[in-house]
Structures are given as C-alpha cells and as structure tokens.
Design an enzyme around this catalytic site. Sequence first.
Site, short mmCIF file in Angstrom:
data_model
loop_
_atom_site.label_atom_id
_atom_site.label_comp_id
_atom_site.label_asym_id
_atom_site.label_seq_id
_atom_site.Cartn_x
_atom_site.Cartn_y
_atom_site.Cartn_z
NE ARG A 152 8.72 -5.53 5.11
CZ ARG A 152 8.94 -5.83 4.06
NH1 ARG A 152 9.90 -5.60 3.20
NH2 ARG A 152 7.63 -6.15 3.37
CB SER A 196 3.57 -8.49 6.28
OG SER A 196 3.35 -8.45 4.76
CD GLU A 215 6.75 -6.22 8.14
OE1 GLU A 215 6.93 -7.15 7.05
OE2 GLU A 215 6.00 -5.30 7.95
N1 EPU Z 1 0.55 -16.73 -0.53
C1 EPU Z 1 -0.42 -17.70 0.30
N2 EPU Z 1 -1.56 -17.34 0.74
C2 EPU Z 1 -1.92 -16.22 0.91
C3 EPU Z 1 -0.95 -15.13 0.36
C4 EPU Z 1 0.15 -15.66 -0.40
O1 EPU Z 1 -0.05 -18.99 0.14
O2 EPU Z 1 -2.85 -15.80 1.40
C5 EPU Z 1 1.77 -17.22 -1.04
C6 EPU Z 1 1.65 -17.28 -2.40
O3 EPU Z 1 2.28 -18.48 -3.00
C7 EPU Z 1 2.58 -16.17 -3.00
C8 EPU Z 1 3.41 -16.13 -1.62
O4 EPU Z 1 2.80 -16.34 -0.66
O5 EPU Z 1 3.32 -16.43 -4.13
C9 EPU Z 1 3.99 -14.54 -1.69
O6 EPU Z 1 2.87 -13.66 -1.48
P1 EPU Z 1 3.22 -12.20 -2.07
O7 EPU Z 1 3.68 -12.13 -3.29
O8 EPU Z 1 1.74 -11.52 -1.90
O9 EPU Z 1 4.06 -11.80 -0.98
P2 EPU Z 1 4.56 -11.84 0.53
O10 EPU Z 1 5.78 -12.53 0.61
O11 EPU Z 1 3.39 -12.46 1.40
C10 EPU Z 1 5.78 -9.52 0.79
C11 EPU Z 1 5.83 -8.67 1.65
C12 EPU Z 1 4.88 -7.54 1.56
C13 EPU Z 1 4.90 -6.81 0.08
C14 EPU Z 1 4.73 -8.22 -0.86
C15 EPU Z 1 4.98 -8.07 -2.34
C16 EPU Z 1 6.94 -9.29 3.88
C17 EPU Z 1 6.71 -9.75 5.12
N3 EPU Z 1 5.98 -8.78 3.18
O12 EPU Z 1 4.56 -10.20 1.15
O13 EPU Z 1 4.94 -6.20 2.20
O14 EPU Z 1 3.88 -6.28 -0.38
O15 EPU Z 1 5.69 -9.13 -0.60
O16 EPU Z 1 6.24 -7.90 -2.61
O17 EPU Z 1 8.04 -9.38 3.40
C18 EPU Z 1 4.40 -5.28 4.46
O18 EPU Z 1 5.58 -5.43 4.55
O19 EPU Z 1 3.51 -4.79 5.18
C19 EPU Z 1 3.86 -6.00 2.93
C20 EPU Z 1 2.44 -5.94 2.68
#
Ligand code: EPU
Length: 345
Positions: free
Chosen positions: A164, A241, A339
């Site tokens: 990012r 995010s 972000e």
């Molecule tokens: N999780 C929770 N609670 C929640 C949601 C998720 O505990 O409400 C935990 C789960 O354990 C899950 C982990 O968080 O395994 C990761 O969640 P997720 O796969 O949804 O990914 P993220 O790390 O929360 C990142 C990006 C997203 C992107 C997803 C999928 C960032 C800041 N965000 O989110 O990007 O879609 O991975 O690859 O890196 C964005 O940047 O706007 C965005 C949506």
Amino acid sequence: MKIFKDFDFKAHNTFGLAGQTKYWLEVSDEDDLPRAIETADELSGGHFMFLGGGSNVLFCGNYQGALIRLAFGGIQHSALDHGQILVEAGAGVSWHELVRYTVERGWWGLENLALIPGSVGAAPIQNIGAYGVEQEDVFESLRGVPLNGPPSEYLKDQCAFAYRNSVFKQQMTGKMVITRVRYRLNTEPQPRLSYKELKEYFDPKDHDLGHDLKPDQIANKVAEIRRAKLPDPAVVGNAGSFFKNPVLQGDAADAFRSNFPNAPLFEVQGEDRNWKASAAWLIEQCGWKGHRRGAIGVSPGHALVLVHYGGGQGEDLWMLAQDIMRSVHDEFGITLEPEVNIVNP
Ligand code: EPU
C-alpha cells in the site's frame, strides 16, 4: 477543462459524504493539465489537490481550496513478444472497467483485482492489492506530469512499490499527476490462487489449470467474495479498508504471536521476520465490528471497513477512526495507520 464554484463533492467520494469545495476543476485532456494547475493555484492561493475516483479519501468538512478532478479516459493495447500484451489506460478510467476489458479478452494479470473501487490513476499510488496480488506484479510504467515541468515516464524500478505504498505516496505526493498507466499482461494462463478461498474453490483436482481456467472466472469469483464481505459503496458509503494491516517486525512479531496465538499473521514476502497482523482482527477483538454511532459505523461484514449510512459528517467518521486506533493501541500496543487520505483532519 470545466470550472465550477461552490461545488458539492458528495457524488465524488465513495463515502458519499456531503461537502463543498470552493472550486472544482475537471480535466479530461492531458494538454489542459498545466493550465488547470495554474488556474487552481491562482484561484486558491496554492491550496489545491487532485482527485481521482474519490474511493480513498475522507473529507472532514468543506474544502476551502480547489479540487482538480482528473478524468483522462481511453484504453489501448498492443501485442508484445512471448504472448504478452501491453495495456495502457487513462488515469480517469474506472479500475474495474480496465479489469473487465482485460479479462474479457482472456488476458491474465488483473483478474484478482476485480471490483476494487477507484480509478486507474490511483492504483499505483497506493499499490492496490487483493487476493494474493498487487498491481506492481504486472505494472509496466506510467506517465506523470510534474507540477512544473514536462511529462516523464516512470518505470517499475523507479516507483518504490511496497505494501500500500509507492514513491507517489511519499516523496512525490502532491508534486505530480499520473495521466496514463501501463500493465504487461499475459495471454498464457497464469492463475494466482494463493488466497485461501480461491485455492479452495478452484481446486486443482477439478481444473487442469493450464487449460481449463479463464481469467474472467477468477475475476467473477473474486467479485463474489468481495460482495459477500465488503459493502458496496453504491449502497452504503465506504472506502474499502480504512486502515492498513500493521507490519510487525522481528521481536515484536514473536511477542505478539506468543501473547495472541490465535491471531492471524501473514508473512511479508521478501522481508525476513516481518509479519502482517490483521487490522480487521484487532478491531474486531476490541468489540468494534458492527458498532454504529448515528450515521456512521464499522461494517458488520468486515471490521476494517468504516461506513457512512447517510446524512453524517466526515469529522465524526474521523473521530470514530481515532477511537478505534486508541483502543487497538491500548489493547495490543499496536498503532494502526489509516490507508485512506484524511483531508482537513
Ligand atoms: N478478519 C477478522 N474480522 C473481520 C474480517 C477479517 O478477524 O471482520 C480476519 C480474518 O481472520 C481473516 C483476516 O482478517 O482471515 C484477513 O481478512 P481478509 O482476507 O478479508 O483481508 P484483509 O487483510 O482484512 C486485505 C486488504 C483488502 C483486500 C483483502 C483481500 C488491506 C488493508 N486490505 O484485507 O483490500 O480486499 O486483503 O486480499 O490490505 C482495500 O484495500 O480497500 C481492501 C478491501
């Protein structure tokens, strides 16, 4: 170029927050850009900024300067050697429109990045990423116009892409406008299925990956996963995010792991002993998921997404964000970083 005074930017930020900018300049022709910058500078006494799709910005109240909306359009492509395709898009093209353009033609590279809100010009700035892929993986080059000077080309190794982050978010911030971006895509299958839900769905036992899969199948599945978890900004205001996932280094990562053995941790590629913690998990543990405070809140579907239900104020959303940051810090000793770009905090 079009100029408006006291312009309402509600339709131009995906939070759907109402507010006015003193001046709004809309530029769709790159040749008009130097004149637009000069005009904005004069009208606002140097207080101006650029806006793409408005999917990564939080306005706290009205903007007392000039907003320059970049609306450069057009997608072109040409064939390269070894079955590769060079695709070039104007910075104002919607990101998902570019993804659709490429997957419909059967080209590989952008399919995991389907349905990310925002414009093409914003993609390299924060090196957008999702489902195991970052735009830098297929980035070729971009064209930028500095505030004072001729346009120049930036190749990948000049962009300092990181999680990012990029040179455009650091040293170059506010000093240059991205007008066109190029990606090097493949006609040969290159599925990237490291993300758990993709790996499970496209089980290699059912698919001979080399022949069966088409990039639009992956793009459609990604869109389905996103729709299930993330609110649609057309229905509920949000900017995806709100915070970055914090990177824990060395001993801090080890200590976190032993204190919270159930916390998800993801390896940061190429960085020894660096782990990405899940900001969504940290926020959820602090009890914020689904929390609502009047017109704003934390999405019940995903704790990393702050939402605006309508009729609210940017200042209140920023206040909620800071409360979340404080409680995550108190509970885990971890500092979350937004972000989203916060304007006039
Ligand atoms: N999780 C929770 N609670 C929640 C949601 C998720 O505990 O409400 C935990 C789960 O354990 C899950 C982990 O968080 O395994 C990761 O969640 P997720 O796969 O949804 O990914 P993220 O790390 O929360 C990142 C990006 C997203 C992107 C997803 C999928 C960032 C800041 N965000 O989110 O990007 O879609 O991975 O690859 O890196 C964005 O940047 O706007 C965005 C949506």
